[in-house]
Write a protein that holds these residues in place. Structure first.
Motif, PDB file in Angstrom:
ATOM      1  N   MET A 141      -7.231  -9.492  -0.065  1.00 24.70           N
ATOM      2  CA  MET A 141      -8.109 -10.875   0.023  1.00 24.70           C
ATOM      3  C   MET A 141      -7.029 -11.912  -0.285  1.00 24.70           C
ATOM      4  N   PRO A 142      -7.140 -12.932   0.060  1.00 30.26           N
ATOM      5  CA  PRO A 142      -5.967 -13.907  -0.068  1.00 30.26           C
ATOM      6  C   PRO A 142      -6.313 -14.752  -1.420  1.00 30.26           C
ATOM      7  N   HIS A 169       0.930  -1.189  -0.037  1.00 32.74           N
ATOM      8  CA  HIS A 169       0.038   0.013  -0.044  1.00 32.74           C
ATOM      9  C   HIS A 169       0.741   1.087   0.186  1.00 32.74           C
ATOM     10  N   GLN A 170       0.617   2.109  -1.044  1.00 32.50           N
ATOM     11  CA  GLN A 170       1.375   3.316  -1.131  1.00 32.50           C
ATOM     12  C   GLN A 170       1.022   4.618  -0.444  1.00 32.50           C
ATOM     13  N   PHE A 224       1.508 -12.020   2.767  1.00 31.15           N
ATOM     14  CA  PHE A 224       1.953 -11.077   1.678  1.00 31.15           C
ATOM     15  C   PHE A 224       1.427  -9.892   1.622  1.00 31.15           C
ATOM     16  N   VAL A 225       1.035  -9.375   2.778  1.00 33.12           N
ATOM     17  CA  VAL A 225       0.555  -8.118   2.649  1.00 33.12           C
ATOM     18  C   VAL A 225       1.461  -7.355   3.643  1.00 33.12           C
ATOM     19  N   GLN A 226       2.178  -6.386   2.973  1.00 34.33           N
ATOM     20  CA  GLN A 226       3.332  -5.520   3.677  1.00 34.33           C
ATOM     21  C   GLN A 226       2.762  -4.620   4.823  1.00 34.33           C
ATOM     22  N   SER A 227       3.035  -4.380   6.041  1.00 34.98           N
ATOM     23  CA  SER A 227       2.687  -3.742   6.964  1.00 34.98           C
ATOM     24  C   SER A 227       2.259  -2.107   6.573  1.00 34.98           C
ATOM     25  N   SER A 241      -7.700   2.349   1.460  1.00 35.67           N
ATOM     26  CA  SER A 241      -7.167   1.193   2.231  1.00 35.67           C
ATOM     27  C   SER A 241      -6.898   1.453   3.620  1.00 35.67           C
ATOM     28  N   LEU A 242      -7.331   1.181   4.469  1.00 33.54           N
ATOM     29  CA  LEU A 242      -7.016   1.615   5.938  1.00 33.54           C
ATOM     30  C   LEU A 242      -6.738   0.367   6.924  1.00 33.54           C
ATOM     31  N   ALA A 243      -6.880  -0.690   6.394  1.00 29.49           N
ATOM     32  CA  ALA A 243      -6.713  -1.968   7.288  1.00 29.49           C
ATOM     33  C   ALA A 243      -6.050  -2.917   6.498  1.00 29.49           C
ATOM     34  N   GLU A 244      -5.086  -3.644   6.914  1.00 34.83           N
ATOM     35  CA  GLU A 244      -4.501  -4.720   6.258  1.00 34.83           C
ATOM     36  C   GLU A 244      -5.539  -5.752   5.924  1.00 34.83           C
ATOM     37  N   SER A 245      -6.474  -5.958   6.713  1.00 35.64           N
ATOM     38  CA  SER A 245      -7.562  -7.141   6.322  1.00 35.64           C
ATOM     39  C   SER A 245      -8.201  -6.591   5.160  1.00 35.64           C
ATOM     40  N   ASP A 246      -8.019  -5.700   4.581  1.00 33.83           N
ATOM     41  CA  ASP A 246      -8.904  -5.122   3.343  1.00 33.83           C
ATOM     42  C   ASP A 246      -8.499  -6.077   1.970  1.00 33.83           C
TER      43      ASP A 246
END
Length: 893
Positions: A159-160, A61-62, A192-195, A152-157
């Motif tokens: 999808m795997p 996320h940038q 795989f989601v960068q913090s 996008s405000l949450a890493e849970s946004d």
């Protein structure tokens, strides 16, 4: 469901591959899906397997502040910037494949020359190599910058289970995109989601967003309001009874020898679940135990479920106005128990609920939860006197109830796999992956559902089934299309058309709030109503056979997004109907009115969401209507609430600001959940809710960007003198309160329980008990903001003192009971600071264990301020030590 466009709930996959002569014209969405890139090389299954096993994917996320690069024609021109990063440890010179992935909000645009990204339908997207792509080179980084809708405000946004496909080969999930389970918290996470780490780029919606990102010191400061000492909770009962007297002087009643139960006017089966719960807490039945007399004494002046309880050294007596009242009295007895302390105080209680309707919605349609989860959940619902389970079983993403005579609903609509024609299953969506046997797929057989109903009856819970329509109906639409094709092939045209739910010639271009273009049942064709009648006839029979008659059904009826405008069937209907329908915009209300009356004719009371009901004509609706009101407070929810209450409808508060349990507990990218109406909905906020007076919350709550808002509940008229808003009429009030667990990204049972508990306990408190500090509704109308001061300092002090007692009761009594029941509730983030080399820590639920880790030393229980170094972490631990909360680094002051 129950979303607005600023977040877009996760969507559904659509990929139709054309049609044969026996099929109707393809559902329009198939025409909008671009063909994959032309195959450049002949791939083998080994190639696809190699790519799936070796491709390393990262999501980065940038920035949420990307408006200058957004597509101005989409989602109000709002978007965030992100990128995929691909690497492989070996050369993979492959093309001719496509990668499918789910993404919360649709694509705006992308910058890659090597790869093409495209939004298909709902949340489904596809990535394909371009003509310039010549294959992956070992240890080479490939980045694909893109923009997608809103924020996008949450890493849970994210999808795997991205998966790769190629012609005539078995699809494979890319291994690096699979979810993982943290062994300590037992929660799912996405490696795989960068913090998300940057406040402006990752945490803020807009420059106007004032939401604080609390660190350990922020939580510490907030928790100071709870004091530094444990509070005596031996006399706390949750939910709080209407009237409680603890005699003075008093002595504790010892229940170590158990209880001896006698029954009068109540069957053993009607209280057995409550007695078993007492036994699980250490209070078992025994011949030499203290006498507990259970009796029913009808009282028409009291709400069902009311009871009285008297506990003395001579024995305990519980008298209910009905069997559910006796059951509730036993649960009050259980509430007085602290684990491993079989004593209760002497007490006299007269109790009745604030609301007759005290409910919880569980969405099992997006991600399935099996019957064992539901029954376990009802154990805890009944423990805290909730009595309505709104079981949401039909959605765009899945149909979860077997309907005799319509096997396609579950054969196709309950499974997700890779089937572009969607004749065997629905395409994967919501990161579901491609395994149809996944736990997130499935359905309740008739016998499963009967078992749920029987269990609900034993717990004095009414099940309100919901199979959403006419919007949110894609699973049913696709299932009935498969049925059409099956019977068309058999040349049984009448049977094929019997339950068709869409007009094959409808060319309407629309997008639902979750970005579907084909999820709405056609309101103009008789086969749609034949389908509803068939389904409801079967559901009613199942209920009757299970011994819980179907007296109320939830239509859904929400978020119908401009369908039918180009439907020839609807155009003909408008031209030729004798029902006064003159405009396409009236069709949604027509559908709801017709289905509601169809239900009423079957002896079933209709329920629906407020936005599906507010356009109906009250005189066209049955006498009894339940309206679930889900508007967002800063956006004027009180307008709809007043209107529906003033129609004499039974309004059940389902306010997203406080009752949506899919939202995060706290504002932090690590916190799981959607956030379109609230960035943080912790247990204290639920406790603060005053359901009798909705407008008052503008005095002490903030909007979704943590800014003040105003609620004007006064009489309002426009320039022509027409009333545009009026307060609730004198003596009108709400029928009930309901929590909601929507499940778009809730893929595990543990996560579902984490979302529900302990917020459900505070919800039960507010649904059962009218707080002494609650401000009555002003029927004359009033305007509220941060300065109006109706909720004064004295009332705030009362509320906060009662919250302190409630929070202590959770930490010391109730959460250990959930441990005993193996419920995976959320452990709060620990507050902590290091000041002058000393660690100070506290927690939102006093009594829970706190642990700290000083540098590389092992985790240690925190009991008092302790000398530490500068590299300290803290976390909460369950009383039984079996599970840990999320650890955070401690701020050094």
């Amino acid at each position: 469901m129950k979303r607005e466009c600023s977040i877009s709930a996760l969507g559904i996959v659509l990929l139709l591959a054309g049609c044969n002569a026996e099929k109707p014209p393809a559902h329009k969405s198939s025409e909008s899906i671009a063909k994959p890139h032309q195959t450049l090389s002949q791939l083998t299954q080994a190639d696809i397997d190699l790519l799936a096993n070796n491709l390393q994917v990262q999501f980065i996320h940038q920035s949420n502040q990307a408006s200058d690069r957004c597509d101005k024609s989409k989602t109000d021109g709002l978007c965030f910037a992100a990128k995929f990063r691909f690497t492989t440890p070996i050369d993979l010179p492959l093309a001719g494949w496509s990668i499918y992935y789910s993404q919360i909000a649709p694509l705006h645009n992308n910058d890659s020359d090597l790869f093409q990204l495209e939004h298909l339908n709902g949340d489904l997207h596809r990535l394909t190599p371009s003509n310039k792509f010549t294959g992956f080179k070992a240890n080479t980084t490939y980045e694909i910058p893109f923009r997608a809708a809103f924020w996008s405000l949450a890493e849970s946004d994210i999808m795997p289970n991205m998966f790769i496909v190629a012609d005539n080969l078995a699809p494979r999930v890319i291994q690096s995109t699979k979810p993982a389970i943290d062994p300590e918290t037992q929660m799912e996470f996405l490696p795989f989601v960068q913090s998300y780490t940057n406040y402006r780029d990752h945490f803020q919606r807009t420059p106007a967003d004032s939401t604080p990102w609390l660190d350990s010191h922020g939580f510490y400061q907030r928790n100071l309001a709870l004091g530094t000492e444990l509070t005596d909770v031996s006399r706390v009962i949750i939910p709080t009874p209407k009237k409680v007297i603890f005699p003075e002087p008093s002595s504790d009643i010892n229940l170590a020898s158990g209880i001896q139960v006698t029954l009068q006017g109540v069957e053993r089966s009607q209280v057995d679940v409550a007695l078993k719960r007492l036994a699980s807490l250490g209070i078992k039945e025994a011949n030499n135990g203290l006498t507990v007399k259970l009796a029913v004494k009808a009282d028409s002046n009291k709400i069902i479920g009311s009871y009285s309880l008297t506990a003395t050294q001579a024995g305990i007596r519980i008298t209910g106005v009905d069997a559910s009242g006796v059951f509730n009295g036993l649960q009050t007895l259980a509430s007085l128990i602290t684990l491993n302390k079989p004593v209760i105080p002497m007490v006299t209680i007269e109790d009745e609920p604030l609301y007759e309707f005290r409910g919880l919605l569980v969405d099992v349609a997006r991600n399935f939860r099996d019957k064992n989860f539901i029954i376990k959940l009802m154990d805890q619902m009944s423990a805290y006197k909730l009595n309505k389970l709104h079981l949401h079983m039909g959605e765009d993403e899945g149909w979860r109830l077997e309907i005799p005579g319509l096997p396609e609903l579950t054969e196709v609509g309950a499974q997700r796999c890779f089937d572009p024609n969607e004749q065997k299953c629905l395409m994967p969506q919501l990161g579901a992956g491609i395994d149809p046997s996944s736990k997130n797929n499935g359905y309740y057989s008739v016998e499963d559902y009967k078992e749920i109903l029987t269990a609900a009856t034993a717990r004095h819970i009414q099940v309100l089934p919901s199979l959403d329509m006419p919007g949110h109906s894609r699973a049913a639409i696709k299932a009935m299309e498969a049925r059409y094709n099956k019977y068309s092939a058999l040349e049984q045209k009448d049977k094929a058309n019997e339950y068709l739910l869409y007009d094959p010639n409808d060319k309407t271009q629309y997008s639902s709030i979750q970005f579907y273009n084909d999820n709405t049942i056609n309101a103009c064709q008789e086969s749609s109503y034949a389908f509803v009648k068939k389904v409801m006839t079967e559901v009613k029979k199942i209920h009757n056979d299970a011994g819980q008659p179907l007296t109320r059904y939830h239509i859904g009826a929400d978020e119908t997004a401009g369908a039918w405008l180009d439907s020839p069937v609807c155009k003909a209907f408008i031209e030729n109907n004798d029902k006064g329908i003159t405009d396409m915009k009236q069709l949604g209300a027509y559908f709801v009115e017709r289905v509601a009356n169809m239900l009423a004719d079957m002896g079933i009371e209709p329920a629906a969401w407020s936005d599906g009901l507010e356009h109906t004509k009250a005189n066209n609706m049955p006498a009894v209507v339940q309206a679930n009101a889900w508007g967002h407070l800063p956006w004027g929810a009180h307008h709809t609430l007043s209107e529906l209450v003033n129609r004499n409808w039974q309004v059940v508060l389902s306010i997203p600001d406080v009752t949506y349990f899919d939202f995060p507990y706290e504002a932090d990218p690590k916190e799981h959940g959607y956030y379109w109406a609230s960035r943080r909905t912790n247990t204290e906020k639920v406790f603060q809710f005053m359901p009798q007076n909705i407008p008052i919350h503008a005095e002490f709550w903030l909007d979704r960007q943590d800014n003040p808002f105003v609620i004007d509940d006064t009489l309002q008229v426009d320039a022509s003198g027409k009333t545009t808003h009026q307060p609730m009429k004198e003596s009108k009030t709400y029928f009930g309160l309901q929590g909601q667990l929507w499940s778009e990204n809730v893929r595990t049972d543990n996560m579902a329980e984490y979302k529900i508990f302990p917020r459900l306990i505070a919800l039960a408190e507010r649904a059962w008990h009218k707080a002494t500090w609650a401000v009555p509704y002003n029927y004359l109308g009033a305007k509220y903001d941060q300065t109006s001061g109706v909720f004064n300092e004295n009332l705030k002090h009362q509320r906060d003192q009662q919250w302190r007692l409630f929070a202590n009761a959770l930490g010391q009594k109730e959460l250990p009971k959930l441990d005993k029941a193996n419920v995976t509730y959320r452990l709060p983030t620990v507050g902590a600071k290091v000041e002058q080399g000393v660690l100070y820590a506290n927690i939102a639920f006093p009594g829970l264990t706190i642990e700290f880790k000083d540098g590389n030393k092992p985790w240690t229980t925190y009991n008092e301020p302790t000398a530490v170094g500068d590299n300290v972490q803290v976390r909460a631990v369950t009383k039984d030590g079996q599970r840990k909360g999320r650890s955070v680094s401690v701020v050094v002051l």
